[in-house]
Design an enzyme around this catalytic site. Sequence first.
Site, PDB file in Angstrom:
ATOM      1  N   SER A 166     -27.549 -14.666 -29.538  1.00  0.00           N
ATOM      2  CA  SER A 166     -27.056 -15.874 -30.191  1.00  0.00           C
ATOM      3  C   SER A 166     -26.745 -15.597 -31.664  1.00  0.00           C
ATOM      4  O   SER A 166     -25.875 -14.788 -31.977  1.00  0.00           O
ATOM      5  CB  SER A 166     -28.069 -17.005 -30.010  1.00  0.00           C
ATOM      6  OG  SER A 166     -27.521 -18.234 -30.411  1.00  0.00           O
ATOM      7  N   ASP A 190     -24.587 -13.632 -25.502  1.00  0.00           N
ATOM      8  CA  ASP A 190     -24.045 -14.965 -25.754  1.00  0.00           C
ATOM      9  C   ASP A 190     -24.065 -15.287 -27.248  1.00  0.00           C
ATOM     10  O   ASP A 190     -24.805 -16.176 -27.701  1.00  0.00           O
ATOM     11  CB  ASP A 190     -24.803 -16.043 -24.965  1.00  0.00           C
ATOM     12  CG  ASP A 190     -23.886 -17.230 -24.636  1.00  0.00           C
ATOM     13  OD1 ASP A 190     -22.699 -16.986 -24.341  1.00  0.00           O
ATOM     14  OD2 ASP A 190     -24.343 -18.384 -24.675  1.00  0.00           O
ATOM     15  N   HIS A 261     -27.233 -20.673 -21.900  1.00  0.00           N
ATOM     16  CA  HIS A 261     -27.198 -19.826 -23.098  1.00  0.00           C
ATOM     17  C   HIS A 261     -28.116 -18.612 -22.938  1.00  0.00           C
ATOM     18  O   HIS A 261     -27.753 -17.494 -23.314  1.00  0.00           O
ATOM     19  CB  HIS A 261     -27.611 -20.668 -24.302  1.00  0.00           C
ATOM     20  CG  HIS A 261     -27.337 -20.051 -25.633  1.00  0.00           C
ATOM     21  ND1 HIS A 261     -26.173 -19.383 -25.948  1.00  0.00           N
ATOM     22  CD2 HIS A 261     -28.101 -20.019 -26.768  1.00  0.00           C
ATOM     23  CE1 HIS A 261     -26.217 -18.967 -27.203  1.00  0.00           C
ATOM     24  NE2 HIS A 261     -27.378 -19.328 -27.715  1.00  0.00           N
TER      25      HIS A 261
END
Length: 463
Positions: A166, A190, A261
């Site tokens: 992330s 991601d 996610h």
Amino acid sequence: MLDFGYPRQTDILILPVPPPPENAHRKQDTREKCPAFTKLNIQSALVGTSLHVKLFLYTRRNTTCPEVINSTVLGELDVTKKTTFIVHGYRPTGSAPVWLGDIVKSLLAVDDMNVIVVDWNRGATTVVYHHASSRTKKVAQILTKFIDHLLAEGASLDDIYIIGVSLGAHIAGFVGKMFDGELGRITGLDPAGPLFNGKPPKDRLDSGDAQFVDIIHSDIDALGYKEPLGNIDFYPNGGLDQPGCPKSVFGGMQSYFKCDHQRAVFLYLASLTEKCNLTTYPCRSYRDYRNGLCINCGAEQKDPCPLMGYYADRWKIYLGRKDTPTTVFFDTASKKPYCLYHYFVDIISWNKDIRRGFITIKLKNRAGITTESKIDHQAIAFQKYQEVNLLARFDQDLDEVATISLTFTTGRLLGAKQMLRILRMKLRSVDHPNRAPMCRYDFILIENKETTIQPLPCRTLQM
């Protein structure tokens, strides 16, 4: 090296531990002797936290109890070995990532390396996402200073690998920029989308930030970055809704917001721990992949299919032939090991009028194990004497198929049931092209009724 406004200052320090208390001479228990990732709570998130970075070193000699290291204390870090950094992302509740321990152990199981967990939980823990994202370049500055020290001790940039999750993916990119893209590899799991979508390369992770950059996109419609960012970009299930994740808040609010996610992390972890390979297919779009238009790599083709995850860098030897980054698609199962096995189902039909509908296929072996594939992403047009090639995905690999069951549906609620006459149905494995294809000839499917057949060796069909 590039300068993006955050010069490497000597007054930025990585503090190994807080100052010892006055009673530090007392005997400590095991938990105190073994440093742990910073654990905070929602109260800390509400108040906000200032940035503080700690580095935890794991090796095969200490897989569970790390050393806290910094630019002056390297501990047992061996600069002649590969060094892998794991950088987490935004932590809105202050908890430690549930996957950290597994990914550390799995990396050390596949390779004798240094694994460094970058703990910036103090800084990432806040209910204001903007505050956490604004600290990414400062974290990158601290890591850059530490890597500079490794290089001074004899380490090679070729052996530096950063796995960023992330916001951590963009931190990895900022570090790579400081070394002019000469880091060995960056994997973005991601990469965060909010506040980074649409930004120029200098303000986000980019394919030029390392010698090889691979990305897994698992939540492009919400928390993840949508567009390709690496030398190779993997889009499991199209990068959208991941199987097994809640489709609404009624499936669990926390899981609903983070399951898609986080799936990138668990897919990467599966590439380290599971026996099946997560094979992927270069393609222009997810729809083309689902329609079977991109199964042009593998055992019978010139190039191998890219593998997602830890072994994705095997694909980089083929990138020299390509002018543009590679975008790949694949589907997964809803749970570990996530692998699906691909078959082409080739159908030649005979009907005066076109039949439009969907096909469900079940395979069963002699032991009674059954696996099912629904080809329902778009209606299939069956025309007289026209072969339709359908790509079916199964969560079991059955090397000996005893029976095949087919169900034809149109989705209509009213009207007489339609019939679909099949002149030939052929089943052939994509993953195991050496297996002999299986066929069945001249049978009829009645709408919404399951028809079970025993496959036969294929023969030439005269029409």
